[in-house]
Design a protein around this motif. Structure first.
Motif, mmCIF file in Angstrom:
data_model
loop_
_atom_site.group_PDB
_atom_site.id
_atom_site.type_symbol
_atom_site.label_atom_id
_atom_site.label_comp_id
_atom_site.label_asym_id
_atom_site.label_seq_id
_atom_site.Cartn_x
_atom_site.Cartn_y
_atom_site.Cartn_z
ATOM 1 N N ARG A 21 41.845 40.561 42.493
ATOM 2 C CA ARG A 21 41.527 41.352 41.452
ATOM 3 C C ARG A 21 41.878 42.984 41.742
ATOM 4 O O ARG A 21 42.760 43.424 40.981
ATOM 5 N N ILE A 22 41.359 43.642 43.215
ATOM 6 C CA ILE A 22 42.263 44.732 43.721
ATOM 7 C C ILE A 22 43.373 44.833 44.048
ATOM 8 O O ILE A 22 43.723 46.053 44.155
ATOM 9 N N VAL A 23 44.118 43.592 44.694
ATOM 10 C CA VAL A 23 45.756 43.514 44.534
ATOM 11 C C VAL A 23 46.122 44.274 43.329
ATOM 12 O O VAL A 23 47.320 44.468 43.156
ATOM 13 N N LEU A 24 45.501 43.456 41.870
ATOM 14 C CA LEU A 24 46.593 43.347 41.345
ATOM 15 C C LEU A 24 45.768 44.700 40.630
ATOM 16 O O LEU A 24 47.228 44.820 39.950
ATOM 17 N N LEU A 25 44.770 45.117 40.405
ATOM 18 C CA LEU A 25 44.792 46.648 40.357
ATOM 19 C C LEU A 25 45.072 47.525 40.684
ATOM 20 O O LEU A 25 46.448 48.673 40.588
ATOM 21 N N MET A 47 41.936 30.987 40.410
ATOM 22 C CA MET A 47 42.586 31.251 39.012
ATOM 23 C C MET A 47 42.165 32.198 37.893
ATOM 24 O O MET A 47 42.750 32.948 37.544
ATOM 25 N N MET A 48 40.910 31.044 37.800
ATOM 26 C CA MET A 48 40.633 31.238 36.007
ATOM 27 C C MET A 48 39.857 33.157 36.538
ATOM 28 O O MET A 48 39.818 33.618 35.637
ATOM 29 N N ASN A 49 39.628 33.482 37.438
ATOM 30 C CA ASN A 49 39.121 34.877 37.726
ATOM 31 C C ASN A 49 40.495 35.602 37.918
ATOM 32 O O ASN A 49 40.160 37.122 37.200
ATOM 33 N N LEU A 50 40.969 35.364 37.812
ATOM 34 C CA LEU A 50 42.430 35.894 37.247
ATOM 35 C C LEU A 50 43.160 36.312 36.723
ATOM 36 O O LEU A 50 42.759 37.339 36.049
ATOM 37 N N ILE A 51 42.991 35.455 36.455
ATOM 38 C CA ILE A 51 43.293 35.543 34.396
ATOM 39 C C ILE A 51 42.174 35.807 33.571
ATOM 40 O O ILE A 51 42.537 37.139 32.849
ATOM 41 N N PHE A 52 40.641 35.995 33.842
ATOM 42 C CA PHE A 52 39.698 36.863 33.574
ATOM 43 C C PHE A 52 39.734 38.653 33.923
ATOM 44 O O PHE A 52 39.051 39.055 33.083
ATOM 45 N N SER A 53 40.922 38.845 34.067
ATOM 46 C CA SER A 53 40.183 39.869 35.070
ATOM 47 C C SER A 53 41.487 40.803 34.194
ATOM 48 O O SER A 53 41.258 42.254 34.780
ATOM 49 N N PHE A 54 42.688 39.718 34.388
ATOM 50 C CA PHE A 54 43.088 41.286 33.262
ATOM 51 C C PHE A 54 43.220 42.605 32.361
ATOM 52 O O PHE A 54 43.050 43.651 32.236
ATOM 53 N N ASP A 55 41.944 41.753 31.385
ATOM 54 C CA ASP A 55 41.123 43.062 30.562
ATOM 55 C C ASP A 55 40.287 43.774 30.704
ATOM 56 O O ASP A 55 40.444 44.600 30.846
ATOM 57 N N SER A 56 40.171 43.232 32.557
ATOM 58 C CA SER A 56 38.741 44.682 32.960
ATOM 59 C C SER A 56 39.859 45.712 33.934
ATOM 60 O O SER A 56 39.419 46.388 33.935
ATOM 61 N N VAL A 57 40.962 44.791 34.451
ATOM 62 C CA VAL A 57 41.496 46.241 34.770
ATOM 63 C C VAL A 57 42.626 47.421 34.049
ATOM 64 O O VAL A 57 42.061 48.363 34.504
ATOM 65 N N LEU A 58 42.489 45.929 33.030
ATOM 66 C CA LEU A 58 43.104 47.397 31.860
ATOM 67 C C LEU A 58 42.180 47.995 30.911
ATOM 68 O O LEU A 58 42.828 49.578 31.029
ATOM 69 N N SER A 59 41.306 47.756 31.143
ATOM 70 C CA SER A 59 39.722 48.871 30.837
ATOM 71 C C SER A 59 39.761 49.386 31.688
ATOM 72 O O SER A 59 38.842 50.858 31.178
ATOM 73 N N ALA A 60 39.966 49.219 32.728
ATOM 74 C CA ALA A 60 39.665 50.193 34.100
ATOM 75 C C ALA A 60 40.283 51.794 34.081
ATOM 76 O O ALA A 60 40.448 52.810 34.178
ATOM 77 N N ILE A 61 41.693 51.407 33.836
ATOM 78 C CA ILE A 61 42.740 51.948 33.939
ATOM 79 C C ILE A 61 42.500 52.956 32.870
ATOM 80 O O ILE A 61 42.615 54.317 32.299
#
Length: 281
Positions: free
Chosen positions: A58-62, A141-155
């Motif tokens: 998730r941090i890498v994605l961010l 894998m599912m965590n990465l799917i769940f993380s998309f909205d949290s990364v966008l909301s954080a930004i």
């Protein structure tokens, strides 16, 4: 380091940790259910390593998302539909528009799901005896799917990467320490999830507002004159799309929290009065 120790960054960190906790509810519930498919002796390790690997990714994605927003700042298209849609578009505009719509859709979908009477574990199949490695891979894998909205909301709340990374690390640590407990608490106190989902709706609006000025900020960053940059602001039916101020955002959050606290207290009072009437009837 000293420039990071500000009241604004501390406030943003607290807000991000709260949103990460709320957005992670489905993730926690999924992890607690899916880990039970692994051999009993490995279930705790499955939860631990699944969360560790998922938080790292998730941090890498961010980091990748923040870097892309910085590198692809130049507007690549300009709308000229006078009276309907005008203004420039860059990579950040697309991310904010898609992200804002996605987050608002997620919040509305989750609110609708909460209003249904289905049991969250209804569709869970009986334990299938999966290996610990396969369960960890599925959780990641599912965590990465769940993380998309949290990364966008954080930004949407801040672009300070150390603050963003700290919020994700703290939420990951909380998931490791409190995975089962947090799941049970949120299941018993669903009003906190409702509160978080409505805050998520506001975050979606914030992202849509940021989309209106993304091309302006990108043009300014590459040295475009202020007058030319301002002409790139998105206008819909002649009205400029402007971002919500941080003070308005936090005021809205405070009002939602205050309403939730007062409503919860009033509901408890009404329930106590009903019980008292039933005892005396």
């Amino acid at each position: 380091m000293a420039e990071l120790l500000t009241v604004e960054n501390a406030t943003n960190l607290l807000m991000l940790c709260f949103l990460q906790a709320v957005l992670g509810f489905d993730n926690l519930l999924y992890i607690s259910i899916e880990s039970q498919r692994a051999p009993v002796a490995h279930q705790r390790a499955v939860r631990f390593w699944g969360i560790i690997i998922a938080v790292t990714l998730r941090i890498v994605l961010l980091f990748a998302m923040v870097r892309l927003l910085e590198l692809l700042e130049a507007p690549f298209y300009t709308f000229a539909w006078e009276g309907i849609l005008t203004g420039g578009v860059n990579f950040a505009t697309i991310v904010y528009l898609i992200g804002g719509a996605f987050i608002m859709y997620t919040a509305v979908k989750e609110i609708g799901h909460m209003l249904s009477i289905e049991d969250p574990g209804h569709d869970v199949e009986a334990k299938s005896g999966k290996s610990a490695v396969s369960v960890v891979a599925l959780i990641v894998m599912m965590n990465l799917i769940f993380s998309f909205d949290s990364v966008l909301s954080a930004i949407a709340i801040t672009h300070v990467f150390p603050v963003l990374a700290a919020a994700i690390l703290l939420s990951g640590l909380a998931m490791i320490l409190l995975a089962d407990g947090v799941t049970r608490f949120l299941q018993k106190n669903r009003m906190y999830e409702v509160l978080g989902l409505f805050i998520l709706l506001i975050v979606g609006v914030v992202l849509l507002g940021e989309a209106g000025q993304a091309a302006v900020h990108g043009a300014e960053a590459i040295g475009t004159s202020p007058e030319e940059a301002e002409a790139l602001a998105l206008k819909l039916f002649g009205y400029e799309i402007v971002p919500m101020s941080k003070s308005t955002f936090y005021f809205s959050v405070v009002v939602l929290v205050a309403v939730e606290v007062l409503q919860s207290g009033y509901s408890r009072k009404l329930n106590a009065e009903r019980r008292a009437l039933q005892r005396h009837s």
